[in-house]
Design a protein around this motif. Sequence first.
Motif, PDB file in Angstrom:
ATOM      1  N   ASP A  29       3.834  10.082 -13.490  1.00 47.00           N
ATOM      2  CA  ASP A  29       2.644  11.341 -13.234  1.00 47.00           C
ATOM      3  C   ASP A  29       1.420  10.598 -12.969  1.00 47.00           C
ATOM      4  O   ASP A  29       0.459  10.698 -14.141  1.00 47.00           O
ATOM      5  N   GLU A  30       1.199  10.641 -11.645  1.00 47.58           N
ATOM      6  CA  GLU A  30       0.161  10.232 -11.785  1.00 47.58           C
ATOM      7  C   GLU A  30      -0.533  10.976 -10.334  1.00 47.58           C
ATOM      8  O   GLU A  30       0.306  10.808  -9.894  1.00 47.58           O
ATOM      9  N   PRO A  31      -1.834  10.874  -9.816  1.00 43.30           N
ATOM     10  CA  PRO A  31      -2.469  11.859  -9.278  1.00 43.30           C
ATOM     11  C   PRO A  31      -1.968  10.697  -7.361  1.00 43.30           C
ATOM     12  O   PRO A  31      -1.458   9.755  -7.242  1.00 43.30           O
ATOM     13  N   PRO A  32      -1.525  12.473  -6.426  1.00 39.61           N
ATOM     14  CA  PRO A  32      -0.914  11.292  -5.614  1.00 39.61           C
ATOM     15  C   PRO A  32      -1.662  10.662  -4.817  1.00 39.61           C
ATOM     16  O   PRO A  32      -3.210  10.207  -5.214  1.00 39.61           O
ATOM     17  N   ARG A  33      -1.495   9.180  -3.864  1.00 43.04           N
ATOM     18  CA  ARG A  33      -1.956   8.671  -3.500  1.00 43.04           C
ATOM     19  C   ARG A  33      -2.008   8.186  -1.864  1.00 43.04           C
ATOM     20  O   ARG A  33      -0.880   8.941  -1.299  1.00 43.04           O
ATOM     21  N   ASP A  34      -3.136   8.053  -1.118  1.00 39.07           N
ATOM     22  CA  ASP A  34      -3.454   8.236   0.395  1.00 39.07           C
ATOM     23  C   ASP A  34      -3.055   6.862   1.567  1.00 39.07           C
ATOM     24  O   ASP A  34      -3.231   6.108   0.683  1.00 39.07           O
TER      25      ASP A  34
END
Length: 75
Positions: free
Chosen positions: A67-72
Amino acid sequence: MTDLHVRDVDPEVVAALKAMAARQGRSMSQVHRELLERALRPDKRSLAAHLLTIPEVGCDEDFERVDEPPRDVFD
């Protein structure tokens, strides 16, 4: 069913077909039909049968979701 007649078959191919049929204890017609079906019809195995052919590799931990924050991805 429809009949299929094949002309001008190499005698060595006919001999090989006869030998294969004899080894399997089946008629040349049966072996010929099976060879044609295998060559021309798509694989009829179920998805489950295909999935069972996948080798077991790795551990469950190798495929754990992180679970990681979404990347652009466009930067």
